[in-house]
Each structure stands twice: as structure tokens, then as C-alpha cells.
Design a protein around this motif. Structure first.
Motif, PDB file in Angstrom:
ATOM      1  N   THR A 142       1.441   3.198   4.700  1.00  0.00           N
ATOM      2  CA  THR A 142       2.557   2.469   4.660  1.00  0.00           C
ATOM      3  C   THR A 142       3.706   2.975   4.226  1.00  0.00           C
ATOM      4  O   THR A 142       4.622   2.502   5.190  1.00  0.00           O
ATOM      5  N   GLY A 154       0.249  -3.619   4.340  1.00  0.00           N
ATOM      6  CA  GLY A 154      -0.737  -2.354   4.367  1.00  0.00           C
ATOM      7  C   GLY A 154      -0.886  -1.839   5.690  1.00  0.00           C
ATOM      8  O   GLY A 154      -0.435  -2.526   6.719  1.00  0.00           O
ATOM      9  N   ASP A 155      -1.722  -0.916   5.608  1.00  0.00           N
ATOM     10  CA  ASP A 155      -1.937  -0.202   7.036  1.00  0.00           C
ATOM     11  C   ASP A 155      -3.564  -0.237   7.564  1.00  0.00           C
ATOM     12  O   ASP A 155      -3.876   0.311   8.626  1.00  0.00           O
ATOM     13  N   ASP A 194       0.910  -1.164  -0.073  1.00  0.00           N
ATOM     14  CA  ASP A 194       0.084  -0.069  -0.173  1.00  0.00           C
ATOM     15  C   ASP A 194       0.953   1.205  -0.017  1.00  0.00           C
ATOM     16  O   ASP A 194       2.117   0.908   0.454  1.00  0.00           O
ATOM     17  N   ASP A 244      -6.587  -3.074   3.140  1.00  0.00           N
ATOM     18  CA  ASP A 244      -5.122  -3.943   2.849  1.00  0.00           C
ATOM     19  C   ASP A 244      -5.506  -5.318   3.271  1.00  0.00           C
ATOM     20  O   ASP A 244      -5.110  -6.392   2.538  1.00  0.00           O
TER      21      ASP A 244
END
Length: 232
Positions: free
Chosen positions: A14, A190-191, A10, A196
């Protein structure tokens, strides 16, 4: 030998700090709001930044605004439409809102976290392919080129180009097809769990990290450890 053949990253939260997001010790979007106020020749006091931030926060909780963001990154037009709905609800005047939007859309006006380059470099050296998978309404390739990171990236899968946003599995499948790997051969990083994290539904092992609040934060060593790739 690396455990994975490819890593999907991402972008916002990220690899870079979100312009409108958590910032260490400051209101949400403080730097973005402050620089925009400065550009239009207005007061850049803590009180004014906090006032605008609070108004945007309140407007962002409105159902019509919150729901509008769901598909806003499918096109530049859709993103601008919901942005206008958001800032209008927050009472931000047209001049300031315009400058803020120009900044928000400037992909080159972002700083990568300090561990991005060494991490991408280590993956490249190990022969691991890299794709950037982002819900975004503008081309972010210039951001990587400006930072000298474009040579580390094999492909960009951007929502406004591919016609789908996370958590749609089609986004992750597109990245896998372009990289020529199978789901069990790739790692998604991802975050956001709801976006994600949906990569697991497409068969990908997924690593979620907290959203960046400052470029000095280092979390990407977890990627190299997961891939069994030594750092540079």
C-alpha cells in the motif's frame, strides 16, 4: 471539514513495494533476489533470477508453506520458522537464504511510493489522525523515521506487538482505541481484500487499491478524495 477523523494504512503493498511481490515487467521479487545474489558474489543474470523466483513460487504453493504464513507475523521466531520452510522447499542454499532474510527483515531498506509523503502531509494538515496497521514481524518505525515520515504517524499497530494479525477484527479495534475514534469515523486503506478488507467487519469504511508494483505509481489521491481533504 474532513469526512473522517482518522485513516488506517496498511504498509507493504500500500505504501511500499513488496520485496517479494509483483514487480513491473520482472519476475516476483526480482530486485530482492538480484541484490541478494550480488551480495554473496554470484551471477545476477536474468536466467538465475528467474530460476530462483520460479523455485520460490513453486515452494510457496505447498500447503505446509502456504498455511504457515497465516500466523507467521505474530513473532519474529514464527516468521523465521516459516521462511526457512519456504526457502528449504525451494532449494535455496543456506548462505543465499540468510542474506535474503536479512534484506527481508531490514525495514529501512524500502522505498515509499512517491505520493505517500504528500498524502500523509495533507492528512496531517487537515487534522486527520493516521495509524499504520501492518502484519509484520519487525519494527517498521525506523523505516518511517529514515524517510522523514514518522511525524505524520500517530500510532503503529504491528501484529508482532499486538498479538493478532489481519483479518482478526481485534487489530482494527486496537487501532481505533489508540486513536480515540469510533469505527464510523475512520477509513482503512489497504491492498488485500482478505486481510485489509476485513476492516468492514469491524465497522470501518474500507478503500482497497491494487498492490504497488513500482514506487512511481500514484493511488493515494483516492484517500484524500474519500476523506474530502485537499492535496498539498
Amino acid at each position: 471539514m474532513p469526512f473522517f477523523k482518522a485513516v488506517l494504512f496498511d504498509w507493504v503493498g500500500t505504501l511500499i513495494v513488496p520485496k517479494w511481490g509483483p514487480t513491473r515487467g520482472q519476475p516476483r521479487g526480482a530486485s530482492w533476489i538480484g541484490s541478494s545474489l550480488r551480495q554473496v558474489g554470484r551471477e545476477v543474470s536474468t536466467a538465475e533470477v528467474e530460476r530462483v523466483s520460479a523455485a520460490l513460487n513453486a515452494a510457496g504453493r505447498r500447503p505446509d508453506v502456504a498455511e504457515g504464513w497465516a500466523g507467521a507475523d505474530l513473532s519474529a521466531a514464527a516468521h523465521r520458522e516459516n521462511y526457512d520452510r519456504w526457502v528449504n522447499a525451494a532449494g535455496v542454499d543456506r548462505r543465499l537464504a540468510g542474506v535474503m532474510y536479512e534484506s527481508l527483515c531490514d525495514a529501512t531498506d524500502n522505498q515509499f511510493a512517491v505520493d505517500v509523503e504528500p498524502t500523509l502531509g495533507a492528512l496531517k494538515a487537515a487534522g486527520v489522525k493516521v495509524a499504520i496497521v501492518s502484519d509484520i514481524h519487525v519494527d517498521i518505525r525506523p523505516s518511517f523515521a529514515k524517510a522523514g515520515l514518522d511525524t505524520y504517524v500517530d500510532d503503529f499497530v504491528l501484529s508482532f506487538e499486538c498479538g493478532a494479525c489481519k483479518p482478526d477484527p481485534a487489530v482494527f479495534r486496537t487501532a481505533l482505541e489508540r486513536l480515540g475514534v469510533q469505527p464510523d469515523e475512520a477509513l482503512m486503506v489497504g491492498d488485500r481484500s482478505g486481510h485489509d478488507g476485513a476492516a468492514v467487519e469491524a465497522g470501518l469504511t474500507t478503500l482497497l487499491v491494487p498492490p504497488l508494483t513500482h514506487v512511481t505509481e500514484k493511488r493515494l489521491h483516492l484517500v484524500l478524495a474519500t476523506c474530502s481533504v485537499p492535496g498539498l
